[in-house]
Each structure stands twice: as structure tokens, then as C-alpha cells.
Design a protein around this motif. Structure first.
Motif, PDB file in Angstrom:
ATOM      1  N   ASP A 157       3.714 -29.771 -10.766  1.00 16.76           N
ATOM      2  CA  ASP A 157       3.851 -28.869 -11.913  1.00 16.76           C
ATOM      3  C   ASP A 157       3.989 -27.408 -11.478  1.00 16.76           C
ATOM      4  O   ASP A 157       4.115 -26.514 -12.332  1.00 16.76           O
ATOM      5  CB  ASP A 157       2.631 -29.026 -12.833  1.00 16.76           C
ATOM      6  CG  ASP A 157       2.895 -28.536 -14.244  1.00 16.76           C
ATOM      7  OD1 ASP A 157       4.064 -28.563 -14.690  1.00 16.76           O
ATOM      8  OD2 ASP A 157       1.934 -28.102 -14.913  1.00 16.76           O
ATOM      9  N   GLY A 158       3.929 -27.153 -10.165  1.00 13.75           N
ATOM     10  CA  GLY A 158       4.153 -25.809  -9.661  1.00 13.75           C
ATOM     11  C   GLY A 158       2.942 -24.901  -9.640  1.00 13.75           C
ATOM     12  O   GLY A 158       3.066 -23.699  -9.364  1.00 13.75           O
ATOM     13  N   ILE A 159       1.767 -25.427  -9.932  1.00 10.98           N
ATOM     14  CA  ILE A 159       0.576 -24.580 -10.018  1.00 10.98           C
ATOM     15  C   ILE A 159       0.254 -23.898  -8.689  1.00 10.98           C
ATOM     16  O   ILE A 159      -0.173 -22.740  -8.662  1.00 10.98           O
ATOM     17  CB  ILE A 159      -0.634 -25.419 -10.501  1.00 10.98           C
ATOM     18  CG1 ILE A 159      -0.514 -25.669 -11.996  1.00 10.98           C
ATOM     19  CG2 ILE A 159      -1.957 -24.717 -10.204  1.00 10.98           C
ATOM     20  CD1 ILE A 159      -1.661 -26.433 -12.583  1.00 10.98           C
ATOM     21  N   PHE A 160       0.456 -24.609  -7.589  1.00 14.78           N
ATOM     22  CA  PHE A 160       0.148 -24.055  -6.271  1.00 14.78           C
ATOM     23  C   PHE A 160       1.355 -23.386  -5.606  1.00 14.78           C
ATOM     24  O   PHE A 160       1.244 -22.888  -4.487  1.00 14.78           O
ATOM     25  CB  PHE A 160      -0.392 -25.149  -5.339  1.00 14.78           C
ATOM     26  CG  PHE A 160      -1.760 -25.637  -5.698  1.00 14.78           C
ATOM     27  CD1 PHE A 160      -2.896 -24.960  -5.266  1.00 14.78           C
ATOM     28  CD2 PHE A 160      -1.926 -26.770  -6.480  1.00 14.78           C
ATOM     29  CE1 PHE A 160      -4.161 -25.396  -5.599  1.00 14.78           C
ATOM     30  CE2 PHE A 160      -3.195 -27.222  -6.826  1.00 14.78           C
ATOM     31  CZ  PHE A 160      -4.320 -26.534  -6.382  1.00 14.78           C
ATOM     32  N   GLY A 161       2.480 -23.394  -6.282  1.00 18.36           N
ATOM     33  CA  GLY A 161       3.691 -22.906  -5.643  1.00 18.36           C
ATOM     34  C   GLY A 161       4.123 -23.863  -4.546  1.00 18.36           C
ATOM     35  O   GLY A 161       3.735 -25.036  -4.527  1.00 18.36           O
ATOM     36  N   ASP A 162       4.910 -23.381  -3.618  1.00 23.67           N
ATOM     37  CA  ASP A 162       5.387 -24.223  -2.521  1.00 23.67           C
ATOM     38  C   ASP A 162       4.254 -24.459  -1.512  1.00 23.67           C
ATOM     39  O   ASP A 162       3.678 -23.510  -0.979  1.00 23.67           O
ATOM     40  CB  ASP A 162       6.563 -23.539  -1.824  1.00 23.67           C
ATOM     41  CG  ASP A 162       7.195 -24.422  -0.772  1.00 23.67           C
ATOM     42  OD1 ASP A 162       7.266 -25.641  -0.981  1.00 23.67           O
ATOM     43  OD2 ASP A 162       7.605 -23.883   0.278  1.00 23.67           O
ATOM     44  N   VAL A 163       3.918 -25.727  -1.274  1.00 22.02           N
ATOM     45  CA  VAL A 163       2.872 -26.057  -0.304  1.00 22.02           C
ATOM     46  C   VAL A 163       3.483 -26.056   1.089  1.00 22.02           C
ATOM     47  O   VAL A 163       4.442 -26.777   1.363  1.00 22.02           O
ATOM     48  CB  VAL A 163       2.253 -27.431  -0.622  1.00 22.02           C
ATOM     49  CG1 VAL A 163       1.265 -27.832   0.468  1.00 22.02           C
ATOM     50  CG2 VAL A 163       1.566 -27.409  -1.983  1.00 22.02           C
ATOM     51  N   TYR A 164       2.929 -25.250   1.975  1.00 18.92           N
ATOM     52  CA  TYR A 164       3.540 -25.101   3.297  1.00 18.92           C
ATOM     53  C   TYR A 164       2.631 -25.521   4.455  1.00 18.92           C
ATOM     54  O   TYR A 164       3.071 -25.611   5.588  1.00 18.92           O
ATOM     55  CB  TYR A 164       3.999 -23.658   3.517  1.00 18.92           C
ATOM     56  CG  TYR A 164       2.925 -22.608   3.363  1.00 18.92           C
ATOM     57  CD1 TYR A 164       2.091 -22.258   4.422  1.00 18.92           C
ATOM     58  CD2 TYR A 164       2.752 -21.948   2.135  1.00 18.92           C
ATOM     59  CE1 TYR A 164       1.104 -21.293   4.276  1.00 18.92           C
ATOM     60  CE2 TYR A 164       1.770 -20.981   1.992  1.00 18.92           C
ATOM     61  CZ  TYR A 164       0.943 -20.657   3.057  1.00 18.92           C
ATOM     62  OH  TYR A 164      -0.032 -19.702   2.895  1.00 18.92           O
ATOM     63  N   GLN A 165       1.342 -25.788   4.170  1.00 17.62           N
ATOM     64  CA  GLN A 165       0.439 -26.214   5.236  1.00 17.62           C
ATOM     65  C   GLN A 165      -0.643 -27.108   4.651  1.00 17.62           C
ATOM     66  O   GLN A 165      -1.117 -26.884   3.526  1.00 17.62           O
ATOM     67  CB  GLN A 165      -0.209 -25.000   5.907  1.00 17.62           C
ATOM     68  CG  GLN A 165      -0.914 -25.290   7.230  1.00 17.62           C
ATOM     69  CD  GLN A 165      -2.358 -25.794   7.052  1.00 17.62           C
ATOM     70  OE1 GLN A 165      -2.985 -25.507   6.057  1.00 17.62           O
ATOM     71  NE2 GLN A 165      -2.860 -26.531   8.044  1.00 17.62           N
ATOM     72  N   ALA A 166      -1.013 -28.162   5.400  1.00 18.38           N
ATOM     73  CA  ALA A 166      -2.023 -29.097   4.900  1.00 18.38           C
ATOM     74  C   ALA A 166      -2.785 -29.735   6.059  1.00 18.38           C
ATOM     75  O   ALA A 166      -2.294 -29.768   7.193  1.00 18.38           O
ATOM     76  CB  ALA A 166      -1.355 -30.180   4.049  1.00 18.38           C
ATOM     77  N   GLU A 167      -3.970 -30.228   5.752  1.00 17.77           N
ATOM     78  CA  GLU A 167      -4.799 -30.884   6.764  1.00 17.77           C
ATOM     79  C   GLU A 167      -5.401 -32.152   6.178  1.00 17.77           C
ATOM     80  O   GLU A 167      -5.813 -32.193   5.018  1.00 17.77           O
ATOM     81  CB  GLU A 167      -5.920 -29.951   7.240  1.00 17.77           C
ATOM     82  CG  GLU A 167      -5.409 -28.677   7.897  1.00 17.77           C
ATOM     83  CD  GLU A 167      -6.527 -27.763   8.362  1.00 17.77           C
ATOM     84  OE1 GLU A 167      -7.562 -28.285   8.821  1.00 17.77           O
ATOM     85  OE2 GLU A 167      -6.353 -26.540   8.257  1.00 17.77           O
ATOM     86  N   GLY A 168      -5.468 -33.181   7.007  1.00 17.89           N
ATOM     87  CA  GLY A 168      -6.047 -34.450   6.588  1.00 17.89           C
ATOM     88  C   GLY A 168      -6.625 -35.178   7.781  1.00 17.89           C
ATOM     89  O   GLY A 168      -6.531 -34.705   8.917  1.00 17.89           O
ATOM     90  N   GLY A 169      -7.209 -36.333   7.542  1.00 23.07           N
ATOM     91  CA  GLY A 169      -7.756 -37.072   8.671  1.00 23.07           C
ATOM     92  C   GLY A 169      -8.598 -38.253   8.255  1.00 23.07           C
ATOM     93  O   GLY A 169      -8.688 -38.614   7.075  1.00 23.07           O
ATOM     94  N   TYR A 170      -9.224 -38.834   9.258  1.00 28.40           N
ATOM     95  CA  TYR A 170     -10.169 -39.931   9.045  1.00 28.40           C
ATOM     96  C   TYR A 170     -11.323 -39.707  10.019  1.00 28.40           C
ATOM     97  O   TYR A 170     -11.227 -40.030  11.200  1.00 28.40           O
ATOM     98  CB  TYR A 170      -9.490 -41.284   9.289  1.00 28.40           C
ATOM     99  CG  TYR A 170     -10.371 -42.465   8.928  1.00 28.40           C
ATOM    100  CD1 TYR A 170     -10.572 -42.814   7.603  1.00 28.40           C
ATOM    101  CD2 TYR A 170     -10.991 -43.224   9.922  1.00 28.40           C
ATOM    102  CE1 TYR A 170     -11.379 -43.895   7.263  1.00 28.40           C
ATOM    103  CE2 TYR A 170     -11.791 -44.308   9.591  1.00 28.40           C
ATOM    104  CZ  TYR A 170     -11.977 -44.637   8.264  1.00 28.40           C
ATOM    105  OH  TYR A 170     -12.776 -45.716   7.928  1.00 28.40           O
ATOM    106  N   ILE A 171     -12.395 -39.108   9.506  1.00 32.28           N
ATOM    107  CA  ILE A 171     -13.592 -38.850  10.290  1.00 32.28           C
ATOM    108  C   ILE A 171     -14.683 -39.750   9.721  1.00 32.28           C
ATOM    109  O   ILE A 171     -15.119 -39.572   8.578  1.00 32.28           O
ATOM    110  CB  ILE A 171     -14.040 -37.372  10.198  1.00 32.28           C
ATOM    111  CG1 ILE A 171     -12.861 -36.429  10.464  1.00 32.28           C
ATOM    112  CG2 ILE A 171     -15.186 -37.112  11.149  1.00 32.28           C
ATOM    113  CD1 ILE A 171     -12.276 -36.512  11.847  1.00 32.28           C
ATOM    114  N   HIS A 172     -15.118 -40.722  10.493  1.00 23.21           N
ATOM    115  CA  HIS A 172     -16.027 -41.738   9.946  1.00 23.21           C
ATOM    116  C   HIS A 172     -16.852 -42.334  11.086  1.00 23.21           C
ATOM    117  O   HIS A 172     -16.295 -42.913  12.013  1.00 23.21           O
ATOM    118  CB  HIS A 172     -15.208 -42.842   9.258  1.00 23.21           C
ATOM    119  CG  HIS A 172     -16.021 -43.700   8.343  1.00 23.21           C
ATOM    120  ND1 HIS A 172     -15.468 -44.771   7.673  1.00 23.21           N
ATOM    121  CD2 HIS A 172     -17.330 -43.653   7.985  1.00 23.21           C
ATOM    122  CE1 HIS A 172     -16.412 -45.345   6.932  1.00 23.21           C
ATOM    123  NE2 HIS A 172     -17.552 -44.678   7.110  1.00 23.21           N
TER     124      HIS A 172
END
Length: 371
Positions: A157-172
Motif C-alpha cells: 500500500d506504499g506506507i513504507f515507501g520503497d523498501v531497500y534493506q531488510a534483515e531476517g534469519g533463524y536463530i534458535h
């Protein structure tokens, strides 16, 4: 071969499902499907006869269920013409063989994560799906978690504008693992369980929709259970994702899940937070975040809550949403939320990260599964 992007089949009024692999995840899946409308649990399969009996008991209320036992039982289930969808919950290293055989037999496939453990297996899944014109969806439940789904819709919906960086993972920190999984993690220095963290980020960034994966550069730190792996992924448009993996970390569970756009930032762990312009250095009040999340959840989330058993762990909600949505799309002739290219792209980083580490943490190119 013709692309599977946007692929759909004619509506299936009652989806006849066969389950292969009836361990912890498999038996939970059978129980969930017993709650869904428009589903017939047609068959169950496992090498262990006691597991087959246990699954059969769960499905008593939904009519006769064919039972397949033994080392080749999965082949006989796939060959059964009275099955529309094969649901695979076996160990990782058997996923591709079973999925491809099922598609060759004319069945649609839903396969647990990761769908494959090598680039070659990923190519097999894509080629087989394209040639047979059968769905092959990886069962990545984390894209249906509440915060992930709501923020995905906010991004659309454009609320965050263009997303240009992200982080994810599996720490368990998982002290009790299946022996095959422990050995796999020790033998291959790479991100061997990437999709819970990677899948939601790829969805946010429109991978193979509006952008494509370019390279991955991975780093390995020795430690218990295979150590800690950090991967930096670059897209064709120059955006970046950071992915982490550690199954023996002395820290709470985390998929990290955070991203930055032109207008704001969101993070899920350790708590769900959003910061937006013009005051992006301060967190939005919790009640405003909750209201925004509620606003951007699909209507079918409310429908899923009605069919779930009471007292269920909150983290299991996304499993019910995932299965509900899969059956809804098949019954209504819609494209699935995840296609075979998602399964291949999100799974192949396992081997690519290993190759990068073995070569001294050099960038490794992602295959172009869409050609």
C-alpha cells in the motif's frame, strides 16, 4: 517451457489430500486439515505403521482413508489417481525426489521447508513443475504470521515507501534435533534452514516480480552445532538483505524480520515495533501499531480463527492460515500465494552460502530459475 508465474488450475471443489511423512509436523498437518472445509483426507503414508495408525485415527470423522506403509509407500500414494494434492512432511533430503515423482504422477504438491537442499534439486523442481503444469508450493508458514502479513500489505500500500534493506534469519537454540539434521548442519557450513527468515523478505522486495536476486556472500563463525552463518544478499536493483542462521545460539528465538523503507522501519523481534516519518527516531505507540496491524490483515484471518481449536499455541495460527489459504486457492482456481520459483529461490541459498564460505566468502551468483 511455459512459466508457472501466475499459474492456476480449474477449481477443485473438494481437494483430496495425501500426506507423506507422519512425524511431528506431518501429524499436526493432518489434524489441521481435518478442520478445513472442502478437503478430503484421502491417504496417509509413513514407513512406520504405528504413525500411520495414529494419523488414521485423527481422520476417522472424515471418512475412509487409504493407508500406505513401508519404504516405497510414498510412491504408491503418489500414483493413486484419487489424490489431487500430495502434502510432504518428510526429511529435507527426500523432499525433491518425492515432490517431482508426485508431479510426474499428475498431483499438485505442497512440500515442507526447505523444498530442496541443492541448486540442482531446485532446478529439478522448477523443470518438473513447468513440464507437468502442476503446482509446487513450499510450506513456508512464516509469511502468514500476523506481523509479517500485515507489514507486507502495508508495503504493497506504499506506507513504507520503497523498501531497500531488510534483515531476517533463524536463530534458535534447539538442543534436541533429529540426528540427520545435526549431521547435515555439521557437514555443510552454510545457511541450511534459510526460508523462515528469507521468504518474508523476498516477498517484501518482490523477488522475481519487480526485482531479482543477484549475489550472496556468506561468512561462517565456528561454534556449537555448526556455528553462526551470516549472508549478505544483493538484488539486481542493488537492494540488500542480511540473513543469519544459528541453531545452538545461547539467546531467545528470533527470525529477526526487520526492514527499512524510504518512509519508515519495522521490526518484529524481540517485540513488534514500527517507526515512521516525520518522527522516525521514535517508536509509534503500541496501541497504534496494533491498530495498524489489524487494519492490514486479510479478511480470511478472521475466518481462520473460527475454525481453529481453542487453546492452541499462538505460533500455530500461521499454520492454519497457510493451509486455509492453499485450499481456498485450489478450490477457487486462483494462483497460489507462493510458486515453484519461490521454493527454488528461497531454498537454493543453502548450497550457495556453503559455496561462498568454502571459497573464502566470495560473492556467488543466484541461478536464474525463470530463464
Amino acid at each position: 517451457m511455459k512459466s508457472m508465474t501466475g499459474f492456476s488450475v480449474s477449481p477443485i471443489e473438494t481437494v483430496r489430500v495425501g500426506f507423506i511423512g507422519l512425524g511431528y509436523r506431518g501429524l499436526l498437518a493432518v489434524r489441521r486439515y481435518a478442520c478445513l472445509d472442502g478437503v478430503s483426507i484421502a491417504a496417509v503414508c509413513d514407513e512406520d505403521g504405528e504413525r500411520v495408525e495414529a494419523a488414521g485415527a485423527v481422520t476417522d470423522s472424515s471418512g475412509p482413508v487409504r493407508e500406505f506403509v513401508g519404504a516405497d509407500g510414498w510412491k504408491r500414494l503418489c500414483e493413486d489417481p484419487d489424490i489431487d494434492l500430495v502434502y510432504i512432511c518428510t526429511d529435507w533430503q527426500s523432499h525433491t525426489d518425492i515432490a517431482c515423482y508426485a508431479m510426474e504422477c499428475g498431483r499438485h504438491v505442497a512440500v515442507e521447508v526447505p523444498a530442496a537442499t541443492s541448486v540442482e534439486e531446485c532446478r529439478r523442481l522448477v523443470n518438473t513443475s513447468e513440464r507437468t503444469r502442476r503446482h509446487c508450493m513450499m510450506l513456508e508458514n512464516c509469511i502468514y504470521d500476523v506481523f509479517e502479513m500485515a507489514t507486507f500489505n502495508m508495503v504493497q500500500d506504499g506506507i513504507f515507501g520503497d523498501v531497500y534493506q531488510a534483515e531476517g534469519g533463524y536463530i534458535h537454540n534447539i538442543p534436541q534435533l533429529n540426528e540427520w539434521r545435526v549431521e547435515f548442519n555439521k557437514d555443510r557450513k552454510g545457511d541450511n534452514y534459510p526460508t523462515h527468515g528469507f521468504g518474508p523478505l523476498c516477498r517484501l522486495m518482490g523477488i522475481h516480480r519487480t526485482d531479482n536476486l543477484h549475489t550472496v556472500t556468506s561468512f561462517h563463525t565456528p561454534g556449537p552445532g555448526g556455528g553462526h552463518v551470516v549472508s549478505v544478499i544483493r538484488t539486481v536493483k542493488g537492494k540488500t538483505m542480511i540473513l543469519q542462521h544459528n541453531i545452538h545460539a545461547a539467546r531467545p528465538y528470533s527470525r529477526l524480520y526487520q526492514f527499512t523503507g524510504e518512509k519508515g522501519y519495522a521490526a518484529k523481534y524481540p517485540v513488534e515495533k514500527i517507526a515512521m516519518l516525520p518522527d522516525s527516531e521514535s517508536w509509534m505507540p503500541d496501541d497504534e501499531v496494533s491498530a495498524l496491524v489489524e487494519k492490514y490483515l486479510p479478511q480470511y484471518y478472521a475466518e481462520v480463527k473460527k475454525i481453529m481449536p481453542s487453546g492452541l499455541e499462538p505460533k500455530r495460527f500461521m499454520d492454519y492460515v497457510m493451509d486455509y489459504r492453499l485450499i481456498y486457492c485450489l478450490r477457487n482456481g486462483l494462483p497460489l500465494d507462493m510458486d515453484v520459483y519461490d521454493a527454488a529461490e528461497w531454498s537454493c541459498i543453502s548450497e550457495l552460502s556453503h559455496i561462498s564460505i568454502e571459497k573464502g566468502s566470495v560473492p556467488v551468483k543466484f541461478p536464474d530459475f525463470l530463464r
